[in-house]
Design a protein around this motif. Structure first.
Motif, PDB file in Angstrom:
ATOM      1  N   UNK A   1     -30.209   4.008   5.882  1.00 21.69           N
ATOM      2  CA  UNK A   1     -29.758   3.807   7.259  1.00 21.69           C
ATOM      3  C   UNK A   1     -28.294   3.378   7.303  1.00 21.69           C
ATOM      4  N   UNK A   2     -27.791   2.857   6.194  1.00 26.24           N
ATOM      5  CA  UNK A   2     -26.396   2.396   6.123  1.00 26.24           C
ATOM      6  C   UNK A   2     -25.459   3.549   5.778  1.00 26.24           C
ATOM      7  N   UNK A   3     -25.860   4.378   4.817  1.00 20.45           N
ATOM      8  CA  UNK A   3     -25.045   5.515   4.394  1.00 20.45           C
ATOM      9  C   UNK A   3     -25.646   6.777   5.008  1.00 20.45           C
ATOM     10  N   UNK A   4     -25.247   7.061   6.223  1.00 19.54           N
ATOM     11  CA  UNK A   4     -25.846   8.160   6.972  1.00 19.54           C
ATOM     12  C   UNK A   4     -25.672   9.482   6.228  1.00 19.54           C
ATOM     13  N   UNK A   5     -26.800  10.162   6.001  1.00 21.04           N
ATOM     14  CA  UNK A   5     -26.776  11.445   5.311  1.00 21.04           C
ATOM     15  C   UNK A   5     -27.117  11.359   3.836  1.00 21.04           C
ATOM     16  N   UNK A   6     -27.140  10.154   3.273  1.00 23.89           N
ATOM     17  CA  UNK A   6     -27.482  10.015   1.855  1.00 23.89           C
ATOM     18  C   UNK A   6     -28.993   9.988   1.697  1.00 23.89           C
ATOM     19  N   UNK A   7     -29.510  10.876   0.870  1.00 23.47           N
ATOM     20  CA  UNK A   7     -30.944  10.918   0.592  1.00 23.47           C
ATOM     21  C   UNK A   7     -31.179  10.906  -0.915  1.00 23.47           C
ATOM     22  N   UNK A   8     -32.371  10.481  -1.296  1.00 28.55           N
ATOM     23  CA  UNK A   8     -32.718  10.413  -2.716  1.00 28.55           C
ATOM     24  C   UNK A   8     -34.166  10.851  -2.875  1.00 28.55           C
ATOM     25  N   UNK A   9     -34.354  11.998  -3.502  1.00 25.46           N
ATOM     26  CA  UNK A   9     -35.685  12.499  -3.816  1.00 25.46           C
ATOM     27  C   UNK A   9     -36.177  11.767  -5.066  1.00 25.46           C
ATOM     28  N   UNK A  10     -37.113  10.855  -4.907  1.00 25.43           N
ATOM     29  CA  UNK A  10     -37.500   9.986  -6.016  1.00 25.43           C
ATOM     30  C   UNK A  10     -38.163  10.736  -7.168  1.00 25.43           C
ATOM     31  N   UNK A  11     -38.940  11.768  -6.853  1.00 29.30           N
ATOM     32  CA  UNK A  11     -39.567  12.535  -7.928  1.00 29.30           C
ATOM     33  C   UNK A  11     -38.503  13.190  -8.800  1.00 29.30           C
ATOM     34  N   UNK A  12     -37.537  13.793  -8.165  1.00 32.16           N
ATOM     35  CA  UNK A  12     -36.445  14.448  -8.898  1.00 32.16           C
ATOM     36  C   UNK A  12     -35.537  13.427  -9.594  1.00 32.16           C
ATOM     37  N   UNK A  13     -35.289  12.313  -8.926  1.00 37.37           N
ATOM     38  CA  UNK A  13     -34.420  11.271  -9.471  1.00 37.37           C
ATOM     39  C   UNK A  13     -35.011  10.687 -10.751  1.00 37.37           C
ATOM     40  N   UNK A  14     -36.265  10.273 -10.696  1.00 30.58           N
ATOM     41  CA  UNK A  14     -36.869   9.655 -11.879  1.00 30.58           C
ATOM     42  C   UNK A  14     -37.117  10.664 -12.988  1.00 30.58           C
ATOM     43  N   UNK A  15     -37.322  11.926 -12.633  1.00 27.12           N
ATOM     44  CA  UNK A  15     -37.466  12.969 -13.656  1.00 27.12           C
ATOM     45  C   UNK A  15     -36.170  13.127 -14.433  1.00 27.12           C
ATOM     46  N   UNK A  16     -35.034  12.986 -13.736  1.00 25.94           N
ATOM     47  CA  UNK A  16     -33.721  13.146 -14.379  1.00 25.94           C
ATOM     48  C   UNK A  16     -33.403  12.015 -15.369  1.00 25.94           C
ATOM     49  N   UNK A  17     -34.074  10.880 -15.210  1.00 28.23           N
ATOM     50  CA  UNK A  17     -33.726   9.742 -16.082  1.00 28.23           C
ATOM     51  C   UNK A  17     -34.719   9.552 -17.213  1.00 28.23           C
ATOM     52  N   UNK A  18     -35.709  10.411 -17.325  1.00 26.90           N
ATOM     53  CA  UNK A  18     -36.691  10.256 -18.401  1.00 26.90           C
ATOM     54  C   UNK A  18     -36.070  10.583 -19.762  1.00 26.90           C
TER      55      UNK A  18
END
Length: 202
Positions: A185-202
């Motif tokens: 809500x603070x950074x309008x337009x910023x989104x984070x797909x958690x499934x994709x995000x955590x997959x990238x850090x495995x």
């Protein structure tokens, strides 16, 4: 007659208060040290786990890319955030923390030593031994000083909790995890797909 104080203080009493940012600048701890309401909080001397650093680096990378060319700036630990109450003089500041990631949209809050005043968004990434500090002491500190959005990420559980400031009080999200797309809500337009995000850090 005032006696001369030593130039450095190697190991002050951690259970004593009230310490200030002026004191903090003289210390030579091996551990990362933060001040909350004048009391010392130490983090582990050993480096955070690889997973912690991977989450921090990846999120910092994404935020930096999203905010490129905008007035908001992203900083990752170690980076001092000072929370003054009234006076901005070093000896009157009793809250100094090093969030894992913070976003500051008011350039007037930035100086050569870090940030003075509340960042717009703070991210804390939990690791062994620091959960109590993040969830209790920092929650109250960030809420009372007006940090607009506070993210708590648990890397091992791959989940995220967001506190949003509403009328001076934090309102929690539900626990967000794989399959959720996070929107700030603070950074309008910023989104984070958690499934994709955590997959990238495995």
């Amino acid at each position: 007659m005032e006696t001369n104080k030593p130039d450095t203080v190697n190991e002050p009493q951690a259970d004593y208060g009230m310490y200030s940012y002026a004191d903090y600048l003289t210390w030579q701890f091996e551990e990362v040290v933060e001040l909350i309401r004048g009391k010392i909080f130490k983090k582990a001397a050993a480096a955070p786990k690889r997973l912690h650093q991977k989450v921090s680096g990846e999120l910092n990378y994404r935020l930096t890319g999203f905010l490129k060319g905008q007035k908001c700036q992203v900083y990752a630990a170690p980076f001092d955030v000072r929370f003054p109450k009234g006076s901005k003089e070093d000896h009157k500041i009793h809250d100094v923390v090093q969030p894992d990631i913070c976003v500051i949209c008011d350039p007037e809050k930035l100086d050569d030593r870090g940030c003075i005043g509340a960042p717009d968004l703070i991210v804390e990434i939990l690791s062994q031994g620091n959960s109590k500090t993040e969830l209790q002491h920092k929650f109250k500190l960030y809420e009372s000083h007006g940090v607009r959005e506070y993210w708590i990420i648990h890397p091992e559980h791959q989940d995220l909790l967001i506190y949003t400031l509403v009328d001076g009080k934090y309102v929690p999200s539900r626990l967000l995890t794989s399959g959720d797309v996070v929107e700030s809500t603070v950074l309008e337009g910023f989104t984070l797909d958690l499934e994709e995000f955590f997959k990238d850090i495995e």
